[in-house]
Design a protein around this motif. Structure first.
Motif, PDB file in Angstrom:
ATOM      1  N   LEU A 302       0.700  -1.460  -0.008  1.00 22.79           N
ATOM      2  CA  LEU A 302      -0.084  -0.049  -0.021  1.00 22.79           C
ATOM      3  C   LEU A 302       0.841   1.170  -0.040  1.00 22.79           C
ATOM      4  N   GLY A 303       1.935   1.206   0.490  1.00 19.24           N
ATOM      5  CA  GLY A 303       2.868   2.188   0.106  1.00 19.24           C
ATOM      6  C   GLY A 303       2.589   3.666   0.784  1.00 19.24           C
ATOM      7  N   ASP A 304       2.333   4.759   0.128  1.00 22.44           N
ATOM      8  CA  ASP A 304       1.991   6.032   0.641  1.00 22.44           C
ATOM      9  C   ASP A 304       0.715   6.098   0.876  1.00 22.44           C
ATOM     10  N   ARG A 305      -0.200   5.017   0.891  1.00 16.31           N
ATOM     11  CA  ARG A 305      -1.550   5.108   1.367  1.00 16.31           C
ATOM     12  C   ARG A 305      -1.511   5.052   2.870  1.00 16.31           C
ATOM     13  N   THR A 306      -1.091   6.006   3.361  1.00 23.86           N
ATOM     14  CA  THR A 306      -0.694   6.030   4.899  1.00 23.86           C
ATOM     15  C   THR A 306      -2.165   5.919   5.710  1.00 23.86           C
ATOM     16  N   GLY A 307      -3.111   6.653   5.410  1.00 30.67           N
ATOM     17  CA  GLY A 307      -4.492   6.654   5.901  1.00 30.67           C
ATOM     18  C   GLY A 307      -4.893   5.411   5.844  1.00 30.67           C
ATOM     19  N   ASP A 308      -5.147   4.628   4.636  1.00 29.59           N
ATOM     20  CA  ASP A 308      -5.666   3.303   4.757  1.00 29.59           C
ATOM     21  C   ASP A 308      -4.853   2.400   5.812  1.00 29.59           C
ATOM     22  N   ARG A 309      -3.524   2.446   5.650  1.00 30.63           N
ATOM     23  CA  ARG A 309      -2.683   1.557   6.497  1.00 30.63           C
ATOM     24  C   ARG A 309      -2.857   1.886   7.966  1.00 30.63           C
ATOM     25  N   ALA A 310      -3.163   3.035   8.262  1.00 29.51           N
ATOM     26  CA  ALA A 310      -3.408   3.580   9.604  1.00 29.51           C
ATOM     27  C   ALA A 310      -4.629   2.956  10.185  1.00 29.51           C
ATOM     28  N   ALA A 311      -5.618   3.003   9.199  1.00 30.32           N
ATOM     29  CA  ALA A 311      -7.014   2.584   9.805  1.00 30.32           C
ATOM     30  C   ALA A 311      -6.857   1.011   9.905  1.00 30.32           C
TER      31      ALA A 311
END
Length: 719
Positions: A302-311
């Motif tokens: 997911l790389g820079d999709r940090t919002g999705d990763r954090a969720a």
């Protein structure tokens, strides 16, 4: 089997450790009925015949016999042999990258190495039909190893995709299915023309397959090879799949052998152990045990999709199952180390794990928070509670609660994670722990960093630091005991002369440096006196003597300290010393140049020497010289091109460049676009795959501060 094996002149061939005389016995060992003999033979093949991926003449001679072994159904552990063949042929990396990196060899040897790799690649590649047949082998270990091998034939990519797609519904083994899904994704990465087709197929699996683990694996591979095909609600979809894969046992009865760190390896680190993945778990519940691995793959993809990763990680940190939370804690650390973003909720959830009775979870959370610097703020109260409940001291271990001080069996003690984290937050609740640590016979070697980070509240420790310096025995262990104390005094010297009363104690150490660690003791003491500044006037005679010290580092530290103590009158005495050491080793030259930069315009006579350093080979010395030249002359013309080049060539220098740009103000406008791009980047500037340092996040946060400061001062076009 093994026809002609002993007709080969193995003694005339070589492997990593000399003549290849034992290779026939290793090959026969691979076919042994004794599992210990097979293990030893495989270790020998990887450790000598194919050492660190190298291909020797003996490696080439083994290939036909390895194919014989892998096609004989009576041979056990053939999956290991498939993996060995794939590695020898470079099939695990594919494309034209099978040639080893031997550019450090003479031309003739390099040509031989390249020829060996090319022949190995061709020989293994010729067995394509054998590998295809092995997709339906009765042994699941063999079937798990084959799919990644098949991705190394780019000219047959469409056929390979069709074969793997057809195989998936018929494959009964969970891990083999995972291997098929990953191999298809790898194929799309190597053949971009296939990415649309492969991405669509994988997205279909993710949406409709009955096995939630396979659906999660498919989502992870879509993120790898065709991120445009991911569903818009990826975080919700992943959380739902993970919920469907919940472990069976009650959380209170989970086995203690669950992994405490994010590793897919088993056994002790070794030649073969490092090449094997976690054991197979057949049956419908196998995916449950793979949840952590699948989530790590997805997080990376997911790389820079940090919002999705954090969720997704926040959801896992709320899980009722501790193993899920342990995995999520470690993955949170990886996310924050690599990517910038808004992580307040995630950090608070990690902090909540500190109160869990499971020490593995507590230790994981404390370890992650330790490296977050000011990002650990949302967990400050949890850290303070942890500090209250933690033992004062303990030896590190996988089940040890985070102590105030870590006692290492073979080294000097260090601060535990909770005191470090609170100190970096400037939280005075850490003071009792720091005071206790300073009272120990040997203070933690890193306590000065914590005291310096704590800031003004740390000045209350000065009386204790003075007493410890005053009472320190003047023996050969003086440096070990006093280096942290002296460094702490230096760290506190900037707070309204708070450290000035410690001058007599620091001088006591300076005047009694032991022979064993004389240079380092003098260096640390001189730095402390220099940081104290004019209040250390009584140290001038001692420091003046050290200007002629045979140690480069000591003489430079003494010169720098003298200038700080007498900035108006000391240039004539110290500048010749500093210029003399510019010609020394790089380490000494850098220290001398940095000291000259502190002198500013008083060192204008050093301008020619500094200009000459702008073209030296060492990149850090060039940068130091550029900064010093600007501070000495006030002219940015020569410095800015060096700063710009350093920024582009050495990411780790960006913090120094940005700090200098902020000090230059409008004259550094040419650096504005670089600074602005850095602020907009999602990736931390110092992130490195496969490794990290405990201060990486702190360094990145300081870089961002300097970039903002510099841009606020620059103005003008492009900023």
């Amino acid at each position: 089997m093994f026809t002609g094996l002993h007709e080969i002149d193995w003694a005339s061939m070589t492997h990593a450790y000399g003549p290849a005389t034992e290779v026939p016995y290793l090959l026969r060992g691979l076919a042994s009925d004794d599992p210990r003999e097979r293990e030893a033979a495989a270790d020998g093949m990887y450790g000598a015949v194919h050492h660190q991926g190298d291909v020797y003449d003996s490696t080439l001679a083994c290939i036909p016999f390895l194919f014989e072994l892998v096609t004989d159904g009576a041979v056990q552990d053939r999956g290991v042999i498939v993996g060995l063949l794939a590695s020898i042929g470079g099939m695990d990396i594919g494309g034209d990258d099978f040639e080893g990196d031997k550019t450090d060899l003479p031309d003739a040897e390099e040509a031989e190495w390249r020829a060996n790799y090319a022949m190995a690649h061709a020989a293994v590649r010729a067995g394509a039909d054998i590998f295809l047949a092995l997709l339906t082998d009765p042994d699941p270990d063999v079937r798990r190893e084959v799919p990644p091998v098949l991705t190394a034939w780019p000219d047959h990519a469409a056929r390979t995709f069709a074969v793997l797609r057809e195989r998936l519904p018929a494959e009964p083994d969970f891990e083999a299915r995972m291997a098929v899904v990953e191999a298809v994704s790898t194929l799309a990465l190597r053949i971009p023309e296939l990415s649309g087709t492969v991405g669509g197929w994988l997205a279909g699996l993710a949406a409709a397959h009955q096995d939630p683990a396979l659906r999660l694996a498919a989502l992870a591979q879509v993120a790898r090879c065709a991120p445009g095909a991911l569903p818009a609600d990826i975080a919700a979809a992943v959380c739902a799949l993970l919920a469907a894969m919940q472990p069976g046992p009650d959380p209170a009865t989970e086995p203690e052998a669950s992994p405490a760190a994010p590793s897919g390896l088993i056994g002790e680190p070794g030649q073969l152990g490092n090449l094997r993945e976690s054991p197979a778990h057949a049956g419908s519940g196998a995916g449950v045990l793979w949840a952590g691995d699948l989530l790590r793959t997805l997080q990376s993809a997911l790389g820079d999709r940090t919002g999705d990763r954090a969720a997704i990680l926040a959801d896992q940190l709320r899980s009722a199952h501790r193993d899920r939370r342990i995995d999520a804690v470690w993955m949170t650390g990886g996310l924050l180390r690599g990517w910038r973003g808004q992580y307040e909720e995630l950090v608070e959830l990690v902090g909540q794990q500190l109160s869990d009775p499971e020490p593995r979870l507590t230790a994981a959370a404390a370890s992650v928070l330790e490296d977050l610097d000011t990002l650990a703020g949302p967990a400050a109260d949890a850290l303070a509670r942890c500090l209250d409940d933690a033992p004062c001291s303990s030896e590190p271990g996988p089940r040890a609660l985070p102590p105030w001080v870590r006692q290492w069996p073979d080294g000097r003690p260090t601060l535990g994670p909770a005191p470090k984290s609170l100190a970096r937050l400037g939280d005075r609740r850490v003071l009792p722990a720091l005071a206790w640590a300073l009272e120990q016979p040997e203070p933690p070697r890193d306590i000065a960093h914590a005291i310096g980070a704590l800031g003004e509240p740390g000045t209350s420790l000065v009386p204790l630091l003075r007493r410890r310096l005053r009472e320190a025995p003047l023996d050969e262990r003086l440096y070990d005991r006093c280096d942290p104390l002296l460094s702490a005094v230096a760290a506190l010297a900037g707070y309204a002369d708070a450290a000035a009363p410690a001058v007599p104690e620091v001088l006591r150490i300076l005047r009694n440096a032991p022979a064993g660690h004389r240079e380092w003791t003098l260096l640390t003491a001189a730095r402390a006196l220099g940081r104290i500044g004019p209040a250390a006037l009584e140290a001038v005679p001692d420091l003046t003597v050290l200007l002629e010290d045979p140690s480069h580092c000591t003489a430079i530290a003494a010169a720098s300290a003298l200038w700080r103590i007498e900035p108006g009158t000391g240039a004539d005495a110290v500048l010749p010393v500093l210029q003399r050491h510019i010609a020394g080793p790089v380490r000494s030259a850098r220290a001398a140049v940095q000291a000259i930069a502190e002198l500013g315009p008083a060192a204008v006579s050093a301008r020619p020497r500094l200009r000459g350093l702008l073209t030296v080979s060492d990149p850090w010395l060039r940068l130091d010289a550029a900064v010093a030249l600007w501070r000495v002359t006030g002219d940015c013309t020569a410095a800015v091109p060096v700063l710009r080049a350093s920024w582009r060539e050495n990411a780790h220098s960006r913090r120094d460049v940005a700090r200098c740009a902020a000090q230059m103000g409008p004259a550094a406008a040419g650096l504005g676009p670089l600074l602005a791009r850095e602020l907009a980047a999602a990736r931390r500037h110092n992130h490195a795959e496969g490794g990290y340092g405990g201060h990486d996040i702190a360094a990145d946060l300081r870089l961002l501060e300097y970039c903002r400061d510099a841009l606020s001062r620059l103005g003008g076009p492009g900023v």
